[in-house]
Each structure stands twice: as structure tokens, then as C-alpha cells.
Design a protein around this motif. Structure first.
Motif, PDB file in Angstrom:
ATOM      1  N   ILE A  17      34.637 -52.738 -74.616  1.00 50.82           N
ATOM      2  CA  ILE A  17      35.357 -53.509 -73.602  1.00 50.82           C
ATOM      3  C   ILE A  17      34.876 -54.963 -73.644  1.00 50.82           C
ATOM      4  CG2 ILE A  17      35.871 -53.692 -71.136  1.00 50.82           C
ATOM      5  CD1 ILE A  17      36.960 -51.123 -72.504  1.00 50.82           C
ATOM      6  N   PHE A  19      36.398 -59.319 -72.948  1.00 45.69           N
ATOM      7  CA  PHE A  19      37.458 -60.122 -72.338  1.00 45.69           C
ATOM      8  C   PHE A  19      37.588 -61.462 -73.044  1.00 45.69           C
ATOM      9  CE2 PHE A  19      35.835 -57.101 -69.303  1.00 45.69           C
ATOM     10  CZ  PHE A  19      36.999 -56.447 -68.955  1.00 45.69           C
ATOM     11  N   PHE A  26      42.020 -58.904 -71.006  1.00 42.76           N
ATOM     12  CA  PHE A  26      41.348 -57.870 -71.793  1.00 42.76           C
ATOM     13  C   PHE A  26      41.538 -58.212 -73.266  1.00 42.76           C
ATOM     14  CE2 PHE A  26      41.775 -53.539 -73.821  1.00 42.76           C
ATOM     15  CZ  PHE A  26      40.407 -53.323 -73.886  1.00 42.76           C
ATOM     16  N   ASN A 120      42.210 -47.349 -67.732  1.00 41.26           N
ATOM     17  CA  ASN A 120      41.755 -48.747 -67.782  1.00 41.26           C
ATOM     18  C   ASN A 120      41.664 -49.365 -66.388  1.00 41.26           C
ATOM     19  OD1 ASN A 120      44.489 -48.378 -68.025  1.00 41.26           O
ATOM     20  ND2 ASN A 120      44.825 -49.980 -69.519  1.00 41.26           N
ATOM     21  N   SER A 214      39.899 -62.469 -62.692  1.00 38.89           N
ATOM     22  CA  SER A 214      38.896 -62.518 -63.764  1.00 38.89           C
ATOM     23  C   SER A 214      38.214 -61.162 -63.907  1.00 38.89           C
ATOM     24  CB  SER A 214      37.845 -63.584 -63.482  1.00 38.89           C
ATOM     25  OG  SER A 214      37.087 -63.218 -62.342  1.00 38.89           O
ATOM     26  N   TYR A 215      37.500 -61.026 -65.008  1.00 39.70           N
ATOM     27  CA  TYR A 215      36.765 -59.790 -65.288  1.00 39.70           C
ATOM     28  C   TYR A 215      35.322 -60.141 -65.630  1.00 39.70           C
ATOM     29  CZ  TYR A 215      41.432 -57.826 -65.897  1.00 39.70           C
ATOM     30  OH  TYR A 215      42.719 -57.423 -65.708  1.00 39.70           O
ATOM     31  N   SER A 216      34.448 -59.180 -65.480  1.00 41.02           N
ATOM     32  CA  SER A 216      33.079 -59.400 -65.953  1.00 41.02           C
ATOM     33  C   SER A 216      32.484 -58.067 -66.376  1.00 41.02           C
ATOM     34  CB  SER A 216      32.233 -60.031 -64.850  1.00 41.02           C
ATOM     35  OG  SER A 216      32.231 -59.207 -63.714  1.00 41.02           O
ATOM     36  N   LEU A 217      31.432 -58.138 -67.184  1.00 39.64           N
ATOM     37  CA  LEU A 217      30.744 -56.923 -67.591  1.00 39.64           C
ATOM     38  C   LEU A 217      29.545 -56.739 -66.677  1.00 39.64           C
ATOM     39  CD1 LEU A 217      31.025 -57.485 -71.427  1.00 39.64           C
ATOM     40  CD2 LEU A 217      32.268 -55.811 -70.037  1.00 39.64           C
ATOM     41  N   PRO A 218      29.209 -55.500 -66.336  1.00 32.83           N
ATOM     42  CA  PRO A 218      28.085 -55.305 -65.420  1.00 32.83           C
ATOM     43  C   PRO A 218      26.785 -55.818 -66.042  1.00 32.83           C
ATOM     44  CG  PRO A 218      28.953 -53.185 -66.201  1.00 32.83           C
ATOM     45  CD  PRO A 218      29.806 -54.251 -66.793  1.00 32.83           C
ATOM     46  N   LYS A 221      21.331 -52.993 -67.787  1.00 32.24           N
ATOM     47  CA  LYS A 221      20.284 -52.242 -67.082  1.00 32.24           C
ATOM     48  C   LYS A 221      18.917 -52.686 -67.585  1.00 32.24           C
ATOM     49  CE  LYS A 221      21.611 -48.298 -64.728  1.00 32.24           C
ATOM     50  NZ  LYS A 221      20.983 -47.395 -63.825  1.00 32.24           N
TER      51      LYS A 221
ATOM     52  N   PHE B 125      38.174 -50.119 -66.268  1.00 33.57           N
ATOM     53  CA  PHE B 125      37.750 -49.501 -67.516  1.00 33.57           C
ATOM     54  C   PHE B 125      36.667 -48.450 -67.253  1.00 33.57           C
ATOM     55  CE2 PHE B 125      39.702 -53.502 -68.610  1.00 33.57           C
ATOM     56  CZ  PHE B 125      40.601 -53.100 -69.573  1.00 33.57           C
ATOM     57  N   SER B 126      36.979 -47.574 -66.311  1.00 39.29           N
ATOM     58  CA  SER B 126      36.083 -46.461 -65.979  1.00 39.29           C
ATOM     59  C   SER B 126      34.640 -46.915 -65.775  1.00 39.29           C
ATOM     60  CB  SER B 126      36.141 -45.393 -67.071  1.00 39.29           C
ATOM     61  OG  SER B 126      37.463 -44.970 -67.246  1.00 39.29           O
ATOM     62  N   LYS B 128      33.176 -49.513 -66.884  1.00 36.45           N
ATOM     63  CA  LYS B 128      32.556 -50.308 -67.939  1.00 36.45           C
ATOM     64  C   LYS B 128      32.689 -51.803 -67.665  1.00 36.45           C
ATOM     65  CE  LYS B 128      34.251 -47.051 -71.011  1.00 36.45           C
ATOM     66  NZ  LYS B 128      35.046 -46.788 -72.196  1.00 36.45           N
ATOM     67  N   ALA B 129      33.499 -52.198 -66.691  1.00 39.72           N
ATOM     68  CA  ALA B 129      33.653 -53.617 -66.363  1.00 39.72           C
ATOM     69  C   ALA B 129      34.045 -53.756 -64.894  1.00 39.72           C
ATOM     70  CB  ALA B 129      34.715 -54.257 -67.256  1.00 39.72           C
ATOM     71  N   LEU B 130      33.958 -54.998 -64.404  1.00 46.42           N
ATOM     72  CA  LEU B 130      34.390 -55.311 -63.039  1.00 46.42           C
ATOM     73  C   LEU B 130      35.583 -56.246 -63.118  1.00 46.42           C
ATOM     74  CD1 LEU B 130      31.024 -56.293 -61.288  1.00 46.42           C
ATOM     75  CD2 LEU B 130      32.328 -54.194 -61.025  1.00 46.42           C
ATOM     76  N   GLY B 131      36.502 -56.108 -62.185  1.00 46.72           N
ATOM     77  CA  GLY B 131      37.603 -57.054 -62.107  1.00 46.72           C
ATOM     78  C   GLY B 131      37.623 -57.670 -60.721  1.00 46.72           C
ATOM     79  N   LYS B 132      38.089 -58.918 -60.627  1.00 45.73           N
ATOM     80  CA  LYS B 132      38.271 -59.574 -59.323  1.00 45.73           C
ATOM     81  C   LYS B 132      39.752 -59.584 -59.015  1.00 45.73           C
ATOM     82  CE  LYS B 132      34.509 -62.770 -58.566  1.00 45.73           C
ATOM     83  NZ  LYS B 132      33.903 -61.806 -57.632  1.00 45.73           N
TER      84      LYS B 132
END
Ligand SMILES: Cc1cc2nc3c(=O)[nH]c(=O)nc-3n(C[C@H](O)[C@H](O)[C@H](O)COP(=O)(O)OP(=O)(O)OC[C@H]3O[C@@H](n4cnc5c(N)ncnc54)[C@H](O)[C@@H]3O)c2cc1C
Ligand SMILES: Nc1ncnc2c1ncn2[C@@H]1O[C@H](COP(=O)(O)O)[C@@H](O)[C@H]1O
Lengths: 246, 310
Positions: A17, A19, A26, A120, A214-218, A221, B125-126, B128-132
Motif C-alpha cells: 500500500i 500513495f 492510492f 480497500n 489525504s492518506y497516510s501510513l501508520p 511499530k 486498506f484493512s 494498512k493505512a489511514l485516510g482523512k
């Protein structure tokens, strides 16, 4: 029974995944698309079983661009009779649902099946929205569906259990695990799919109720803390004092 | 005015307190429910910030169309601008219908309050990511993922008002309802003990259940385990099963395939017990134990019991 099955494309479950365009889109580069598993394994296969048992017709519908034709052919290969693609980018669940309902209003279906959610966007929204727009009943998260004339008997998941309900077609039902078993298309199905009708329909004008800005990845960890398998007292102590979860 | 819809069919759950707490941070809260919940239980929603509770006792909750009509009538009569649901199986079925009926944008599976621009975070994405997400309509619907906010108690009880909304005839008839006895429903559980194919067979689940009982946890499993019938289907977590985000997820003999992680990676703390130091799950874990489940799990259970009695 005339059945409409809503299918959506989804990135293969192992896709990386990422962006693009400053985290607003995506990144489809190198991503393999599949039919959303709930739509394929449960909604479509159950629709085919109902048709095989009692006759009728199974139409699949998707809201998307020309690049979706590959997953549409796959769904046709599994056994749907014909396909409709509403030619527009699926901007949000509301947009998608209103496009599908406007097509369904003109073509009258006894039953509309969706998947439980897309893997998704995980919204679980489109099915209920179609039902509300058509003003027909909606049964969510069905794990079993029996058809007897126009009577539908459905087992659904509810908070803390399972419930069996009865209603009359027309209705919209979202399909979850238990509905049917996955079918693998055979060679004959794949050949036949090439010549089945795929109608491309123009989208209607609809306002955007929501949008992803917008999107972001967590955040990554922090490294895992390894604990001696002989020393479970230490784990319990850490869960209590450090993680504060017990 | 903020309207928080509470599903009270099985009593009032923690996720309802979370939804009220969330609503209270946005403005004045009225809570709405249907069915037979006790008035004194409903009044306790005031402790979390509800100014009053409306209840329509004639509606039993089996028919989502009916509930949708009831909620929209209350929204229209009270000048409600935001409606909050808990994103459980009930919210997932009603919120989308209400969105269309009111032409109100829906944020499905919210995990944050609106930011300064009014945008709300959701998992995509289950996990795997965050959306605003931004909502463009004037009336907004937010469906809040359980365990995203801590319930805050700050008031006393509030008045409960009986209402009766004409919602027309019922189109969905409930024939039967099955509730698993005494079990903690998985999506709401704060602690979860889960096991996979590493356990070799269904006869070995006793130690998993013992550990769950000692912790007060729910049990879960990986997909192959449910598919071969070692465990009931409702325990299957992951991309194609239930997605959960408990405070603690203990994974025993589960390799940590990406489809499994998709359903559990929102957990606050993850403990992995696996014989294989290369198991991918360790990369997603907070605490890892390389060892044989058949030795480690009973030992962990003993340690938990010792801790609980001390
Ligand atoms: C489209 C798709 C969707 C999927 N959806 C899901 C889903 O929703 N949920 C899901 O779980 N899977 C899902 N899967 C399957 C997933 O890819 C994995 O195959 C599955 O999660 C593996 O289950 P497992 O970890 O129990 O078994 P395995 O992968 O066989 O792992 C067993 C683990 O146990 C360990 N082990 C063995 N013996 C011991 C012992 N004595 N003590 C401790 N550890 C031991 C092994 O080292 C190994 O890591 C999906 C797959 C696909 C293709
Ligand atoms: N673009 C689309 N075209 C057709 N059907 C869709 C589309 N997006 C979602 N659906 C259907 O709606 C279901 C729920 O999707 P969602 O609300 O996105 O979780 C999916 O399982 C599909 O059956």
C-alpha cells in the motif's frame, strides 16, 4: 429471479500500500487487482446457485473505469450472464450507490446482492445506501439466504449473535462468510466470458457527500521486545506496568 | 445539536458510552434508542454527557428501514446537525441508509475527532493505512469504530423521554435470534486470546480457553482453523473475518500472514508466541516469545492467575 450483483475491484490482499500525488491518491503502480473477495466468493456465487436452482438471470454491475473490464471478465467467467459497467470513477460510497440504484430503477431486479465491504475502503456502506435510495428493505451481513418464490429467508449476523429473518423481494442483501463457497472459473467459463455482453453505461451527475483528502501510513511499530519463554511472570509484569493493558 | 444513536437490544455496551463521550466533544448530546431497555439504565447515559435520552419502545430493531425513518424524524424535529453511531454491526447497517435518506455524508469507521479542518481519520486498506475524510454536506453522520476513544464520566443521570414515531409497516420479520451464551462478543472485547494452525488440533484449545478465562478475554482464531472446523466461524479474525482492535491481542501459533494482520493490526498491544523466530508476526508484535505453545501457554496462565490473586 432477476438478480443484480454489485462487484468492486480491490487490490490483491498482498499488495504493497503506497500513495502518490502528495498522499492524495492510492498508488496503483504494480498493484494487481482482484474482484473484492466478498463480492466474488459470497454474493456472486450465491446468486449463481439461486439461478441454477430456480432459473432467472444474474447481472453483475460495477462503477469504474475501463481498467475494471479485467475483473468484470473474471466475474463473467465464474458464471454471471451479463455485465454492466457504469463508466465513472467511484468517488465515494454515496456516488457509487446512487449510480447503481439509478440503473436498477430502470431495469427492475428482484434481488440486489453486495459484498459485506470492500477490502480497500472497508466502509460497508454501498448496500444500505442502494436499499434506501430504492426504498426497499436491506439485510446486512447475511450468512445464509434461501429463496422461495418471492419470500427471502436470511440468516444475518447481529451484535452478539445470529438472527433469522423473513422478507419479500425486492430487497438488497449484503453477503458475508457462510453464504457460499468460492468457485474457481474453468476454461469453458473463461472462453464463454469473452463473448458475454458487457454494457458500458454513462454515469449520472451526482454531488460528492464525502471525499478522502489525504492518506497516510501508520507509524512504524517500535521493535518487538523478546521475553524468555521460561519467564512468563515478566510478561505479566510488563503487560501490567509498562503496557497497562491488564 | 448532536444525536447519538444507541443500540440497546443487548443492554448498553461500552461502545455506547464511547459514542456519547465522542458526541459530547462535538456539542450538546441527545441519545436515541428503541426497544425495551430499562429507563434507569438509559438514564445512566447522562453520566457520559447525554442531556436527555429519547426512546421509542414500539420499535423492536429488526427492520433497518423502520429505524432509519425513526431517526430521520428525530433529526428533523430537533435541528440535529451531526449523528453519531457506534460502528458495530448495527451501525454498519443503519448509518448508510440514513445517509441517503438525509443526503448527509457518512464517515464510516471513524477513529478520531474532527481536526481543525473538520476532517476525520478512518482506517483504510484493512488497517494498512489511514485516510482523512471530509464531509461536504451540512448534516453529517459519523460511525465510530469501537475502542477509538475512552469513555469519560462527568455528569449525573439524565431524563428519559418516551417517544412514538410513525414509521409505517414492518417489512422484515424476525423468526429467531441466537445469542452465544456468556461469551464476550469479539468486536467489543478489550482482551483477546487467539490461536492458529500451530496448535495442531481442536483438542488442544483447552489451554487457550483457560488463559482467556483467567484474563477475562474473548477467544479468536486464524482463518484456516475456522475453515477446517476446529473453531466456530465467528472467531475468525482477519481481512475476510472480523476486524478487531482490542487493547491486548495474544497470538499463539499464528504465522502472521498479511491477511491475518489486516484484521488485528489496530490492537494496542500484540503478544506473539511462536516456535519459529522468523514468523512474520514478530514484526508486528510488541512482545514476542519464541517457544512451544504447549509449554508457554500453561506457564503464562499460571503467571496470570498468580498476578490476579496477588
Ligand atoms: C484472499 C485471502 C484472504 C485471507 N483472509 C484471512 C483472514 O481473514 N484471516 C486469516 O487468519 N487468514 C486469512 N488468509 C490466510 C492467510 O494467508 C494464512 O494462510 C493464515 O492466516 C495462516 O494461518 P495460521 O497462522 O494459523 O497457520 P500457519 O501459517 O500454518 O502458521 C502456523 C504457525 O504456528 C507456528 N507453530 C507451529 N507449532 C507451534 C507450537 N507448538 N507452538 C507455537 N507456535 C507453533 C508455526 O511456526 C507457524 O508460524 C487469507 C488468505 C487469502 C489468500
Ligand atoms: N465501485 C463499485 N461498483 C460496484 N459495486 C461496488 C463498488 N464499490 C462497492 N460496491 C459494492 O458494495 C459493497 C460494499 O462496499 P463498501 O461500502 O465500499 O464497503 C461491495 O462489497 C460491493 O458489492
Amino acid at each position: 429471479m432477476k438478480i443484480l450483483v454489485c462487484i468492486s475491484k480491490a487490490p490483491d490482499t498482498t499488495s504493497k500500500i503506497a500513495f502518490s500525488e502528495e498522499n492524495t491518491k492510492f498508488d496503483e503502480n504494480g498493484v494487481q487487482f482482484i474482484v473484492n473477495p466478498y463480492d466474488e466468493w459470497y454474493a456472486l456465487v450465491r446468486a449463481l446457485e439461486i439461478k441454477e436452482a430456480g432459473g432467472g438471470q444474474v447481472t453483475i454491475i460495477t462503477v469504474g473505469g475501463a481498467s475494471d473490464d479485467a475483473i468484470i471478465r473474471k466475474a463473467l467467467a465464474i458464471g454471471a450472464d451479463e455485465a454492466v459497467r457504469i463508466d465513472a470513477e467511484a468517488k465515494d460510497a454515496y456516488f457509487t450507490a446512487i449510480q447503481i440504484s439509478s440503473y436498477a430503477k430502470e431495469n427492475h431486479y428482484d434481488l440486489i446482492l453486495t459484498g459485506k465491504e470492500t477490502i480497500n475502503y472497508n466502509g460497508s456502506q454501498v448496500g444500505g445506501m442502494i436499499a434506501a435510495e430504492l426504498d426497499v428493505p436491506f439485510v446486512s451481513l447475511a450468512s445464509k439466504l434461501e429463496v422461495n418464490g418471492s419470500t427471502l429467508t436470511v440468516e444475518r449476523e447481529i451484535v452478539g449473535g445470529l438472527q433469522v429473518v423473513e422478507l419479500n423481494a425486492p430487497a438488497v442483501i449484503s453477503c458475508a462468510k457462510g453464504m457460499a463457497e468460492q468457485r474457481i472459473p474453468n476454461m469453458r467459463g473463461i472462453m464463454a466470458a469473452r463473448t458475454k455482453p458487457l454494457n458500458v453505461v454513462d454515469a449520472i451527475e451526482i454531488e460528492n457527500l464525502t471525499e478522502f483528502v489525504s492518506y497516510s501510513l501508520p507509524n512504524a511499530k517500535s521493535a518487538v521486545k523478546m521475553i524468555d519463554p521460561e519467564n512468563m511472570d515478566e510478561l505479566v509484569e510488563l503487560l501490567h506496568n509498562e503496557a497497562k493493558v491488564i | 445539536m448532536i444525536l447519538v444513536y444507541i443500540n440497546s437490544t443487548n443492554g448498553i455496551s461500552k461502545s455506547s458510552f464511547e459514542a456519547i463521550t465522542y458526541g459530547k466533544k462535538l456539542g450538546d448530546v441527545i441519545a436515541l434508542t428503541n426497544g425495551g431497555a430499562l429507563s434507569e439504565d438509559l438514564a445512566s447515559l447522562g453520566q457520559y454527557g447525554a442531556s436527555k435520552v429519547l426512546v421509542d419502545r414500539a420499535i423492536d430493531g429488526g427492520d433497518q428501514q423502520q429505524i432509519t425513518k425513526m431517526i430521520s424524524s428525530v433529526v428533523e424535529n430537533n435541528g440535529v446537525k451531526t449523528i453519531v453511531f457506534s460502528h458495530d454491526l448495527f451501525g454498519k447497517s443503519v448509518a448508510p441508509m440514513l445517509s441517503v435518506r438525509l443526503r448527509a455524508g457518512l464517515v464510516s469507521g471513524a477513529i478520531s475527532l474532527p481536526d481543525a479542518d473538520g476532517c476525520i481519520d478512518v482506517n483504510v486498506f484493512s488497517g494498512k493505512a489511514l485516510g482523512k475524510v471530509r464531509v461536504n454536506s451540512e448534516v453529517k453522520i459519523i460511525s465510530l469504530l469501537p475502542n477509538s476513544i475512552q469513555p469519560e464520566e462527568n455528569g449525573g443521570s439524565c431524563p428519559v423521554e418516551e417517544i412514538s414515531v410513525d414509521t409505517g409497516s414492518v417489512s422484515i420479520k424476525v423468526l429467531s435470534t441466537k445469542k452465544p451464551e456468556g461469551e464476550i462478543p469479539l468486536p467489543e472485547a478489550e482482551l483477546v486470546v487467539s490461536a492458529g494452525r500451530g496448535l495442531k488440533g481442536p483438542e488442544n484449545w483447552g489451554m487457550v480457553e483457560d488463559l482467556a478465562v483467567s484474563l477475562g478475554a474473548a477467544t479468536a482464531c486464524s482463518r484456516p482453523v475456522a475453515d477446517i472446523g476446529w473453531r466456530p466461524h465467528h472467531e475468525h479474525v482477519g481481512q475476510t473475518g472480523v476486524a478487531i482492535r482490542p487493547n491486548l491481542y495474544i497470538a499463539i501459533g499464528i504465522s502472521g500472514a498479511i491477511q491475518h494482520l489486516a484484521g488485528v493490526n489496530g490492537s494496542k498491544v500484540i503478544v506473539v508466541i511462536n516456535t519459529d523466530s522468523e514468523a512474520p508476526f514478530f514484526k508486528a508484535a510488541d512482545y514476542g516469545i519464541i517457544g512451544d505453545a504447549f509449554e508457554v501457554v500453561p506457564r503464562l496462565n499460571e503467571a496470570v492467575n498468580k498476578f490476579k490473586t496477588s
